[in-house]
Design a protein around this motif. Structure first.
Motif, short mmCIF file in Angstrom:
data_model
loop_
_atom_site.label_atom_id
_atom_site.label_comp_id
_atom_site.label_asym_id
_atom_site.label_seq_id
_atom_site.Cartn_x
_atom_site.Cartn_y
_atom_site.Cartn_z
N ARG A 84 -29.98 2.23 -34.41
CA ARG A 84 -29.80 0.87 -34.21
C ARG A 84 -29.73 1.08 -32.20
N TYR A 87 -26.02 1.84 -31.54
CA TYR A 87 -25.47 3.84 -31.62
C TYR A 87 -25.91 3.98 -30.46
N LYS A 190 -19.44 -9.06 -32.47
CA LYS A 190 -20.43 -8.16 -33.33
C LYS A 190 -21.46 -7.53 -32.78
N GLN A 191 -22.35 -8.61 -32.23
CA GLN A 191 -23.93 -8.27 -32.23
C GLN A 191 -24.02 -7.84 -30.97
N LYS A 193 -21.11 -5.21 -29.03
CA LYS A 193 -21.38 -4.25 -29.77
C LYS A 193 -22.57 -3.11 -30.09
N GLU A 194 -22.90 -3.95 -31.56
CA GLU A 194 -24.20 -3.14 -31.54
C GLU A 194 -25.22 -3.17 -30.70
N LYS A 195 -25.34 -3.87 -30.11
CA LYS A 195 -26.77 -3.40 -28.60
C LYS A 195 -26.53 -2.66 -28.29
#
Length: 199
Positions: A84, A87, A190-191, A193-195
Motif C-alpha cells: 500500500r 504504508y 480512510k482512503q 490516510k491509507e494513501k
C-alpha cells in the motif's frame, strides 16, 4: 557478522525467516519478536544492526515501532504482504532503509540486508511505481477541508475556520466524495490516510 532482530507475529514465518538468515555466513539472528513493542525492547537491549519488521502486528504495528526506532542506529527493513502506498510513504517518513514484499524470492532478502548494511536503500519496485501513479486528486483547499473533517469539526466550525459559508463547505465535501469515488466522509478519510495524503 550482521546481527539481526526479526519481528513477525506469524510464528511459523518467524521461525522460517530465522532459520533462513542463520544459513548465511555473514548473518546471525540474535532476537525474535512477536510484535512491535517486543521488537523495540529487543533492539534496545541487543543493539542489532538490522531489524526486519512486519507491519500488521498486535500491540504495536511495525510502522509505529519503526517511527520509535528512527534515532536508534538500528536499520529497519519492513517485510510485509501489503503493497500500500500509504504504508510505504509512512515507512519512508519513519526512515526505514528497506521495504520488501513477502512474495519476493528468499535470496532477495539476504542481498537486501547486505545492501542496507552498505548504506543503500532497498524498496520493492512495485511500490515505487504505485507511489508515482497515485497522485492525490484533491486540491489543497479540499485537503484542508478533509483534514478538518478528520479532526472531528462539524460543517459550521469548518466554515468559520476557513471563513466560507456552510453551503460552500458542503459543496467541498460533495466534490471530495466524488473525486475519491466514496460514499461518505469516513471512507474519504480512510482512503486519504491509507494513501498517505494527510500531512
Amino acid at each position: 557478522m550482521i546481527r539481526i532482530v526479526i519481528a513477525e507475529d506469524q510464528r511459523m514465518l518467524l521461525g522460517a525467516l530465522g532459520s533462513l538468515l542463520n544459513l548465511e555466513d555473514d548473518m546471525e539472528v540474535v532476537g525474535k519478536a512477536a510484535n512491535g513493542a517486543e521488537a523495540i525492547a529487543l533492539v534496545d537491549s541487543l543493539k542489532p544492526d538490522i531489524c526486519i519488521m512486519d507491519i500488521e502486528m498486535p500491540e504495536k504495528t511495525g510502522l509505529d515501532a519503526a517511527e520509535e526506532l528512527k534515532e536508534s542506529g538500528c536499520k529497519v527493513i519492513i517485510l510485509t504482504t501489503f503493497a500500500r502506498s500509504g504504508y510505504f510513504q509512512r515507512a519512508l517518513k519513519a526512515g526505514v532503509k528497506g521495504y520488501l514484499l513477502k512474495d519476493s524470492p528468499s535470496e532477495e532478502l539476504a542481498s537486501s540486508i547486505r545492501n542496507v548494511m552498505a548504506g543503500r536503500r532497498v524498496y520493492a519496485p512495485e511500490l515505487m511505481d504505485d507511489m508515482y501513479s497515485e497522485e492525490n486528486p484533491l486540491t489543497e483547499r479540499e485537503m484542508k477541508v478533509l483534514e478538518l473533517v478528520a479532526d472531528g469539526r462539524n460543517t459550521k466550525e469548518i466554515a468559520s475556520e476557513l471563513t466560507i459559508t456552510t453551503g460552500t463547505v458542503r459543496n467541498y465535501v460533495s466534490t471530495i466524495l466524488d473525486k475519491l469515488e466514496v460514499t461518505n466522509r469516513i471512507e474519504a478519510i480512510k482512503q486519504s490516510k491509507e494513501k498517505g495524503w494527510f500531512k
